[in-house]
Design a protein around this motif. Structure first.
Motif, PDB file in Angstrom:
ATOM      1  N   CYS A   3       0.829  -1.196   0.000  1.00 27.64           N
ATOM      2  CA  CYS A   3       0.000   0.000   0.000  1.00 27.64           C
ATOM      3  C   CYS A   3       0.868   1.252   0.000  1.00 27.64           C
TER       4      CYS A   3
ATOM      5  N   CYS B 259       0.798   3.504   2.092  1.00 26.41           N
ATOM      6  CA  CYS B 259       1.208   3.795   3.463  1.00 26.41           C
ATOM      7  C   CYS B 259       2.338   2.887   3.908  1.00 26.41           C
TER       8      CYS B 259
ATOM      9  N   CYS C 277      -6.216  -2.546   2.588  1.00 22.61           N
ATOM     10  CA  CYS C 277      -5.080  -2.451   3.496  1.00 22.61           C
ATOM     11  C   CYS C 277      -5.557  -2.529   4.944  1.00 22.61           C
TER      12      CYS C 277
ATOM     13  N   THR D 284      -3.802  -1.644   7.485  1.00 22.46           N
ATOM     14  CA  THR D 284      -3.167  -0.580   8.262  1.00 22.46           C
ATOM     15  C   THR D 284      -4.007   0.698   8.254  1.00 22.46           C
ATOM     16  N   ASP D 285      -4.426   1.126   7.080  1.00 22.44           N
ATOM     17  CA  ASP D 285      -5.178   2.383   6.988  1.00 22.44           C
ATOM     18  C   ASP D 285      -6.532   2.215   6.301  1.00 22.44           C
TER      19      ASP D 285
HETATM   20 ZN   LIG Z   1      -2.310   1.273   3.711  1.00 18.39          ZN
END
Ligand SMILES: [Zn+2]
Length: 73
Positions: free
Chosen positions: A17, A19, A47, A49-50
């Motif tokens: 990603c 990020c 994703c 994570t985000d």
């Molecule tokens: Zn991400």
């Protein structure tokens, strides 16, 4: 260089990603023809994570019967 070599080298970037996260939840969608056969399969990766929707792919199903793909999802 054939296409398989190309994809092996491209994969690390494609699966990361923006990020920097590299863990994803996969989501598969189907587009069905009126007769119930699968016409398209769409793959999306979200994703972890985000939450951004990242790598995705669409490919056409050109063989049948294909309804079992939906039943297995
Ligand atoms: Zn991400």
């Amino acid at each position: 260089m054939d296409s398989a070599d190309y994809w092996d080298e491209a994969e690390p970037d494609e699966c990361e990603c923006l990020c920097g996260g590299d863990e994803f939840a996969a989501a598969v969608g189907f587009s069905l023809r009126p007769d119930g056969e699968v016409r398209w399969v769409s793959l999306g990766l979200r994703c972890l994570t985000d939450g951004a929707l990242g790598v995705h792919a669409d490919w056409k199903i050109n063989y049948g019967p294909s309804a079992h793909l939906v039943n297995r999802a």
